[in-house]
Each structure stands twice: as C-alpha cells, then as structure tokens.
Design an enzyme around this catalytic site. Structure first.
Site, mmCIF file in Angstrom:
data_model
loop_
_atom_site.group_PDB
_atom_site.id
_atom_site.type_symbol
_atom_site.label_atom_id
_atom_site.label_comp_id
_atom_site.label_asym_id
_atom_site.label_seq_id
_atom_site.Cartn_x
_atom_site.Cartn_y
_atom_site.Cartn_z
ATOM 1 C CB THR A 42 -0.761 0.065 1.177
ATOM 2 O OG1 THR A 42 -0.173 -0.323 2.391
ATOM 3 C CG2 THR A 42 -2.009 -0.992 1.037
ATOM 4 C CG HIS A 47 3.062 1.284 8.801
ATOM 5 N ND1 HIS A 47 2.894 0.302 9.821
ATOM 6 C CD2 HIS A 47 2.397 1.253 7.653
ATOM 7 C CE1 HIS A 47 1.485 -0.147 9.276
ATOM 8 N NE2 HIS A 47 1.419 0.346 7.941
ATOM 9 C CG HIS A 50 3.824 -3.417 7.547
ATOM 10 N ND1 HIS A 50 4.062 -2.143 6.765
ATOM 11 C CD2 HIS A 50 2.751 -3.929 6.782
ATOM 12 C CE1 HIS A 50 3.011 -2.086 5.935
ATOM 13 N NE2 HIS A 50 2.159 -3.142 6.272
ATOM 14 C CE LYS A 84 -6.761 0.612 5.986
ATOM 15 N NZ LYS A 84 -6.276 -0.516 7.053
ATOM 16 N NE ARG A 88 -6.321 -0.500 2.486
ATOM 17 C CZ ARG A 88 -5.185 -0.649 2.962
ATOM 18 N NH1 ARG A 88 -4.004 -0.124 2.484
ATOM 19 N NH2 ARG A 88 -5.037 -1.135 4.427
ATOM 20 C CD GLN A 175 -5.372 -11.737 3.819
ATOM 21 O OE1 GLN A 175 -5.813 -10.785 3.303
ATOM 22 N NE2 GLN A 175 -4.913 -12.310 4.907
ATOM 23 C CG ASP A 196 -5.155 -5.482 10.492
ATOM 24 O OD1 ASP A 196 -4.417 -6.388 10.652
ATOM 25 O OD2 ASP A 196 -4.907 -4.657 9.523
ATOM 26 C CE LYS A 237 -5.130 1.630 14.026
ATOM 27 N NZ LYS A 237 -5.642 1.625 12.520
ATOM 28 C CE LYS A 240 -2.544 6.355 12.521
ATOM 29 N NZ LYS A 240 -2.909 6.419 11.219
ATOM 30 C CB THR A 241 4.887 10.561 13.781
ATOM 31 O OG1 THR A 241 4.359 10.660 12.339
ATOM 32 C CG2 THR A 241 5.763 9.642 14.069
#
Length: 416
Positions: A42, A47, A50, A84, A88, A175, A196, A237, A240-241
């Site tokens: 994606t 990040h 993962h 989500k 997307r 999947q 998820d 979460k 996250k920044t």
RNA sequence: GGAGGGGUUCCCGAGUGGCCAAAGGGGCCGGACUGUAAAUCCGUUGUCGACGACUUCGAAGGUUCGAAUCCUUCCCCCUCCA
C-alpha cells in the site's frame, strides 16, 4: 520439544489463534513447518505495524521453520477494506509495481533470505493474474456466504459508514485463496498477520477445508495466528506521528526521528516495546524497568533503532540526541541548506527576519506560524531565545545557524 | 428512478444577511512543571509587507452597500421508497 509457543505468548506476540492446541503443538514440535505472512504494497515502505508481524516471522524462521513472505501485487490492486472507514484510494498498476519492489527490498532486511534456511518471497500476482473471473467465482466464490461475510468485524465500519463496494468484498476471497495456493504449492500450514487480518485469515482456513471436502481429498492443515494491534498504554495506535506513520525507510522517517519517537513513548509502553522489539530476556527487562525507567527507555529506543537501522545508525541517533538535549550541537542534526539570495536582497550578507528563516527551513509551516512560535517563547537561534516576532538575524554566505523550536526540534541551517 | 436531509477552517460540530477569520470540543503546536515520559495548568491554532490588509465556509454564477447565511445551475454524500 521446544517452547516457542510459550515464548511468543509471554512476549506478547500472540493474539488470536484458530486452533490453540494444534498451533502450540506445531510451534513446539521439532518438526519444521511452513508458514506465511502477507503484506500488501500500500506504500513504498513498511511501517512499524508491519515490523511487529515481521518479528514473529523472524522468531518462527529462527526456530528452523520455513517462511514465506507474500507481497500482495494482486491484492494491492484491490485494497483490503478490513478495519477501514473509507475505501482505499485505488492505486495505479505502476504504483503497485513500484511499491512491490520497494517493500520487497525493505523486507529483506528483516527476514533471512539466504543461508541455511532462507525465506522465500512470492507475489500473489503470480497466480492471481491468470485466474479468470468466471473460474474464480466458480472455484472460490461458491464457498463464501455473503451473510457471513457481512457479519465480519472487519467490515463493520465500512457498513456503518455506508459503503462497501463489491470490489472490496472480493479482497477476502483473494487472500483466502492465497493461503490455499501456498498450502498446495509449498505445504504452508500457518498464516500469521496483524489482528486486522483475522477475518481474512479465517476465511483462508475455511476455504482450505471446504475445497478439500469438495474434492474429496485428505484434509490438509490450515491454521491462523494473529498478533495484537500495537497500542500505547493510553489506548492509541502506536506508530502514529504528526507526520503520519512511523516508517522504516530512512527517507520517510529519519533515524533520528525514529529514535526520538521511541524515546518519547509513555512509561507504560516501555516493557511492551522491550518485549516485542528486543530479544532481551524477560526477567532482565523487568529488572531494567524496575531499576530505572529512563535508562530502560533509552535502552529500548536504542535497541529498536538498532534492529531497524543497524547499530551504527542507532549509535549516531543516540549521540545526536544526547548532544542536542545537553545543549550542544550534533553533526547528525537535520540540516537545511538555504540560498542567501532567496532570503534577502543583498547578495553577500544581510539581516533576515527569524520568522522567514524558520519558514524557509521548514521548521515552521508558514511565517505566521513562525511568528506565533516566537511570540510564545519557543524559538532559539544559536542557543539564544528570540524575543520578538520581528527579530532579525545577521546572515552571510557560509554561515551555519542552529535553530531550535520547542524543546525537541532542532535543525542546522546552512546559508549558501 | 422518486421523496427528503446534508456538504463549515486538521477532525467533530455551532452559525440561516452586517457584531464572522467564523462558538464549543478534540487534536496539534508553544510555555510552565518534569525525566526529551505521563498527568495538570496556561496560551495559541488561515495567510501576508502584521495593531492593518488579503483569501476562506462543496464548485461556478447572481441578488445586495454588505453573504458561510438569500437565488440559480452543477458536483458529492446520507436516509426512506422503487
């Protein structure tokens, strides 16, 4: 007999299991098995979320099991709606191809693809691209009940918000089929992933069963295991920044920022992070945290940075931080190079409003923002506090300044 | 396809002709306190040549001295019916 399962569980890697007893047996057995982890391309980097799953991958692989990393060149074309709120944005084929390549490269840093027990990397486009629509519906689609699918937790948000497209519902089938394919071709028996992915993983397990039953063949083994979502102690979460996610690629999140992110987590998260992202023994972690929380945090930030970016990088990030926060300057601080002539009319030297300097270097998003920061007392140039929004600073070609905004943002500004 | 409701500044959400650069909350950012943590408190949060000017309230036009607020067309979303 090993106790791999217990190790993973104690460190916090295990969340949901399709078959607890069987999976414990599988993991603790001396007999190696094959497992897979799927990552969709994606973005062109990974990040920290993962990375969590990749840690599990490493543990399993290090224990002698065969790992398959699936990069979703096909599933990435569709987009997983799990968890989500919005659909997307569809990515172009070129973008997906680019991301597949980048993600594959980065992933190779974490999993062992050579040596005695190399992991293999596959792309589901290999088998999905040639699968025609009608055959797929007849082979795979027939085994999915829409009513059941709609009840999946993963879709709840999309349904509440009003729109789940047919395309996205097809994601789960893809999947699920991936798992079956890998089982047939490589004897893969366990799929791991983030929580998820639970719905998709279970779908694969069920599909495998049904296909075996329909074909009248012997029942193969299909198990699924998820790791929990990375949450901070106060329920947000993790990863996250302000700029978005915490990326593994250096050009997206600098090593320094990466290190800083972990240095600045809440005390309550230190133990969790040490367990998950370092290999320190559990009792040592407890001791460390109990003895000195700040030292433990420092160690944690260092170890994680080391794991992701290597020891050298981690070392310099730690040193840069140390220098900065004890009032000095570090060579490793981010550097902005500015053209003198863009700052002032005069060609050789001159005075430039501090506000302009901050805006031009990216320390502030606008001059207004810069003025605001100054008037609130949050700006220092070369260690001196700037008092007035109208303050100017003398510059000349070749001069280097150190700008500081707030307590934690530093930047070297070189005038050219 | 029919009927109704709605799109407001990062997010949620007030505002139905001037007092609106737009209430309130969240988030973000800055300050104080600290341990580069958390909690708490204070402040800020469109832009710029900065006590003034300019540009914003789905898009484009129009009415008016004056519009986020009224009119027209268009785009998008939601609810109910089909």
């Amino acid at each position: 007999m090993k106790n791999l399962f217990e190790t993973l569980k104690a460190r916090g890697y295990v969340y949901q299991l399709t078959h607890e007893d069987e999976i414990r047996g599988l993991l603790n057995s001396d007999e190696p098995f094959t497992f897979y982890l799927g990552i969709d391309p994606t973005a062109d980097s990974l990040h920290i979320g993962h990375f969590f799953a990749l840690m599990v991958f490493r543990y399993l692989q290090d224990a002698g099991n065969k790992g398959i990393l699936l990069v979703g060149g096909a599933t990435g074309m569709v987009g997983d709606p799990s968890g989500k709120t919005d659909m997307r944005q569809m990515m172009s084929k070129e973008q997906v191809a680019h991301n597949v390549a980048e993600v594959t490269e980065i992933a190779k840093r974490f999993i062992n693809t050579s040596g005695e027990n190399p992991a293999i990397i596959v792309n589901n486009a290999e088998w999905m691209d040639g699968y025609d629509y009608i055959s797929f519906l007849r082979d795979v689609g027939i085994h999915f009940n829409v009513n059941t699918m709609l009840q999946a937790e993963a879709y709840a948000k999309r349904i509440d918000e009003g729109g789940l497209t047919f395309m996205e519902m097809g994601y789960m089938l893809m999947q699920a089929y991936d798992f079956v394919h890998l089982n047939r071709k490589y004897g893969c028996t366990l799929q791991i992933g983030g929580s998820d992915q639970w719905g998709n993983i279970v779908a694969g397990v069920n599909l495998g069963r049904k296909l075996d039953f329909a074909a009248g063949t012997a029942r193969q083994t299909f198990f699924g295991m998820t790791n929990p979502l990375l949450m901070t102690a106060d329920g947000k979460k993790m990863g996250k920044t302000e700029k978005g996610a915490l990326w593994v690629a250096k050009d997206r999140t600098s090593t320094y920022d990466f290190y800083q992110y972990f240095y600045n987590v809440g005390d309550g998260d230190v133990v969790t992070l040490l367990k998950l992202f370092t290999k320190l023994p559990l009792d040592e972690i407890d001791e460390l945290v109990f003895a000195d929380i700040v030292a433990a945090k420092k160690r944690m930030a260092f170890e994680i940075t080391k794991l992701v970016h290597g020891e050298e990088e981690a070392q310099s990030a730690a040193e840069a931080a140390k220098a900065m926060f004890s009032g000095g300057v570090s060579e490793d601080a981010p550097l902005a190079e500015l053209e003198l002539k863009q700052l002032c009319e005069d060609s050789s030297s001159g005075e430039v409003p501090v506000a302009s300097l901050l805006a031009a270097s990216g320390m502030a998003s606008s001059k207004s923002e810069a003025r605001r920061l100054i008037s609130q007392g949050g700006v220092q140039i070369n260690g001196e506090k700037i008092e007035s929004p109208d303050s100017v600073v003398g510059v000349a070609a070749g001069v280097e300044l150190v700008a500081r905004v707030g307590k934690k943002k530093y930047m070297r500004i070189l005038i050219k």
